[in-house]
Every structure is written in structure tokens, then in C-alpha cells.
Design a protein around this motif. Sequence first.
Motif, PDB file in Angstrom:
ATOM      1  N   GLN A  39     -10.090  12.012 -10.629  1.00  0.00           N
ATOM      2  CA  GLN A  39      -9.379  11.855 -11.892  1.00  0.00           C
ATOM      3  C   GLN A  39      -8.214  12.762 -11.930  1.00  0.00           C
ATOM      4  O   GLN A  39      -7.065  12.643 -12.674  1.00  0.00           O
ATOM      5  CB  GLN A  39     -10.455  12.260 -13.144  1.00  0.00           C
ATOM      6  N   ALA A  40      -8.451  14.162 -11.620  1.00  0.00           N
ATOM      7  CA  ALA A  40      -7.552  15.476 -11.411  1.00  0.00           C
ATOM      8  C   ALA A  40      -6.136  14.689 -10.836  1.00  0.00           C
ATOM      9  O   ALA A  40      -5.176  15.089 -11.281  1.00  0.00           O
ATOM     10  CB  ALA A  40      -8.130  16.291 -10.779  1.00  0.00           C
ATOM     11  N   VAL A  41      -6.294  14.148  -9.331  1.00  0.00           N
ATOM     12  CA  VAL A  41      -5.090  13.597  -9.057  1.00  0.00           C
ATOM     13  C   VAL A  41      -4.253  12.485  -9.507  1.00  0.00           C
ATOM     14  O   VAL A  41      -3.212  12.637  -9.745  1.00  0.00           O
ATOM     15  CB  VAL A  41      -5.428  13.171  -7.603  1.00  0.00           C
ATOM     16  N   ASP A  42      -5.103  11.543 -10.242  1.00  0.00           N
ATOM     17  CA  ASP A  42      -4.391  10.671 -11.109  1.00  0.00           C
ATOM     18  C   ASP A  42      -3.751  11.072 -12.238  1.00  0.00           C
ATOM     19  O   ASP A  42      -2.593  10.757 -12.525  1.00  0.00           O
ATOM     20  CB  ASP A  42      -5.433   9.535 -11.444  1.00  0.00           C
ATOM     21  N   LEU A  43      -4.513  12.066 -12.981  1.00  0.00           N
ATOM     22  CA  LEU A  43      -3.796  12.490 -14.164  1.00  0.00           C
ATOM     23  C   LEU A  43      -2.618  13.458 -13.524  1.00  0.00           C
ATOM     24  O   LEU A  43      -1.701  13.437 -14.567  1.00  0.00           O
ATOM     25  CB  LEU A  43      -4.989  13.079 -15.110  1.00  0.00           C
ATOM     26  N   LEU A  61     -14.474  13.459  -5.528  1.00  0.00           N
ATOM     27  CA  LEU A  61     -13.506  14.197  -4.713  1.00  0.00           C
ATOM     28  C   LEU A  61     -13.444  15.564  -5.064  1.00  0.00           C
ATOM     29  O   LEU A  61     -13.215  15.901  -6.248  1.00  0.00           O
ATOM     30  CB  LEU A  61     -11.966  13.705  -4.923  1.00  0.00           C
ATOM     31  N   ASP A  62     -13.821  16.457  -4.109  1.00  0.00           N
ATOM     32  CA  ASP A  62     -13.774  17.992  -4.545  1.00  0.00           C
ATOM     33  C   ASP A  62     -12.556  18.429  -4.886  1.00  0.00           C
ATOM     34  O   ASP A  62     -11.588  17.852  -4.538  1.00  0.00           O
ATOM     35  CB  ASP A  62     -14.640  18.566  -3.512  1.00  0.00           C
ATOM     36  N   GLY A  63     -12.620  19.725  -5.493  1.00  0.00           N
ATOM     37  CA  GLY A  63     -11.346  20.332  -5.784  1.00  0.00           C
ATOM     38  C   GLY A  63     -10.372  20.686  -4.632  1.00  0.00           C
ATOM     39  O   GLY A  63      -9.088  20.769  -5.009  1.00  0.00           O
ATOM     40  N   ILE A  64     -10.898  20.993  -3.537  1.00  0.00           N
ATOM     41  CA  ILE A  64     -10.132  21.341  -2.590  1.00  0.00           C
ATOM     42  C   ILE A  64      -9.373  19.889  -2.132  1.00  0.00           C
ATOM     43  O   ILE A  64      -8.092  20.162  -1.735  1.00  0.00           O
ATOM     44  CB  ILE A  64     -10.992  21.997  -1.357  1.00  0.00           C
ATOM     45  N   GLU A  65      -9.971  18.887  -1.806  1.00  0.00           N
ATOM     46  CA  GLU A  65      -9.372  17.785  -1.464  1.00  0.00           C
ATOM     47  C   GLU A  65      -8.162  17.107  -2.482  1.00  0.00           C
ATOM     48  O   GLU A  65      -7.189  16.703  -2.205  1.00  0.00           O
ATOM     49  CB  GLU A  65     -10.054  16.690  -1.109  1.00  0.00           C
ATOM     50  N   ALA A  66      -8.497  17.395  -3.906  1.00  0.00           N
ATOM     51  CA  ALA A  66      -7.757  16.939  -4.645  1.00  0.00           C
ATOM     52  C   ALA A  66      -6.294  18.049  -4.705  1.00  0.00           C
ATOM     53  O   ALA A  66      -5.327  17.455  -5.229  1.00  0.00           O
ATOM     54  CB  ALA A  66      -8.448  17.253  -6.196  1.00  0.00           C
ATOM     55  N   THR A  67      -6.674  19.159  -4.499  1.00  0.00           N
ATOM     56  CA  THR A  67      -5.635  20.203  -4.434  1.00  0.00           C
ATOM     57  C   THR A  67      -4.777  19.678  -3.367  1.00  0.00           C
ATOM     58  O   THR A  67      -3.573  19.761  -3.375  1.00  0.00           O
ATOM     59  CB  THR A  67      -6.093  21.668  -3.980  1.00  0.00           C
TER      60      THR A  67
END
Length: 222
Positions: A39-43, A61-67
Amino acid sequence: MPIRVLLADDQTLVRASFAMLVASAKDMEVVAEAATGRQAVDLARSARPDLVLMDIRMPDLDGIEATRLIAADEDLAGVKVLVLTTYDTDEHIVDALRAGASGFLVKDIRPAELLDAIRTVAAGDSLLSPGPTSRLIARFLRAPDTPMSATGGPDGLSERERQVLTLVARGFNNTEIAETLGLSPLTAKTHVSRIMGKLGARDRAQLVIVAYESGLVIPGAV
């Protein structure tokens, strides 16, 4: 214009607390909230925030991969990521910096410190929580990990630039670098920008990794 913040944390209460804190600052606003890394990536792509306040441990998806996905997206080049972790011994902090985060903080910092951190990172500077920095660098050097993607090492820097890079790795800001080396703050800032360009680093956080990875700075010697 207010700093547009995306909150990414899987705990509803934590997000609500951060949302209230950010909303209390006149120069900030929450534009979206994400409960998972996906969701973080999509948003980030749809809301285009100035900064993502990213928890490391999240479902899907963890925060590292999202980052990593956010940092790798050319359309999101202006989006900064500030990683939050529950413990300052979190073994994934270095991975987050490698992935493109502009800094990290532990969650037990004071509210005013968090707001200042958001302002610092949104302005284009990096921020490393000072307490665990030396420990995370030591772990980084022991970890059999793939080196960060930079175009070169400090061998191509001038002596003055190597001095500046060393001070950046020690956590000095531009004003402190200027005072230490007898420069003007503007000159210090120019040196840092030039070093980032030469090394292919996105921000000061990656400069810290280059300095330690190359052996220019040795843990325990600073």
C-alpha cells in the motif's frame, strides 16, 4: 506549501498517533496512510508525498523492499523515505539505507524530534539516529552483503573532499563541517553536493555507507 507526508505502519494506533502529531504542525499534512508495504508503494505513486514515514516491519511487503521500490521509481525521485524502527539494534537498518532511505529513527524519540526529522529529510538532508549509528555501521562491515550501487569510491575525490566525506560519516552537518575546516557553510554544502555527484550517491546516508565501506572511516576511530 506544507510538507506532504505518507504514513506507513501496520499498527492502526501508531498511525493514528503519528497522524495527530503531523497534523499538529502547521507546515505539514498527512496525505495518505498505508497499513502494508505494498500500500505504501501504491500510495506513494498516487498521492506523491514529499516524504514517507516508513515502518520496517510490515505485512505483504516489508518497509525495506517498499523503500527500494520507491527509490528505484524515477517518477518518485522527489519522494524521501524516513524509516522508523522499534529497536535501535534493528539488523535491517543498513538494508534500509542501501535501499534508498534518507535516514532512520527509533520510535521512542520525542514528538518534537520526529517533526524536526521530517523537516530535515524533506528538505533534502539525511538523518541518522545518533545512538545506534556506530553499531549499525559495525554490523554493516561484518555483513556479507552486496555493496551499495555507487559509481565510484573516495579514491577519485580531492583531499578536501575526502576530509568533508569523513566529517559527513561522523554525523557532522554542513555548519559543523564549515566550522571544523574553516569554510563557509555554503562552501561546505557545495563540497557535499559535489561528492554526492562524484560517488553517485542519492543523499548523505549513502555517503556514510561509502565512507565506511571504503575504509575511509573506521568504526571506533571517530
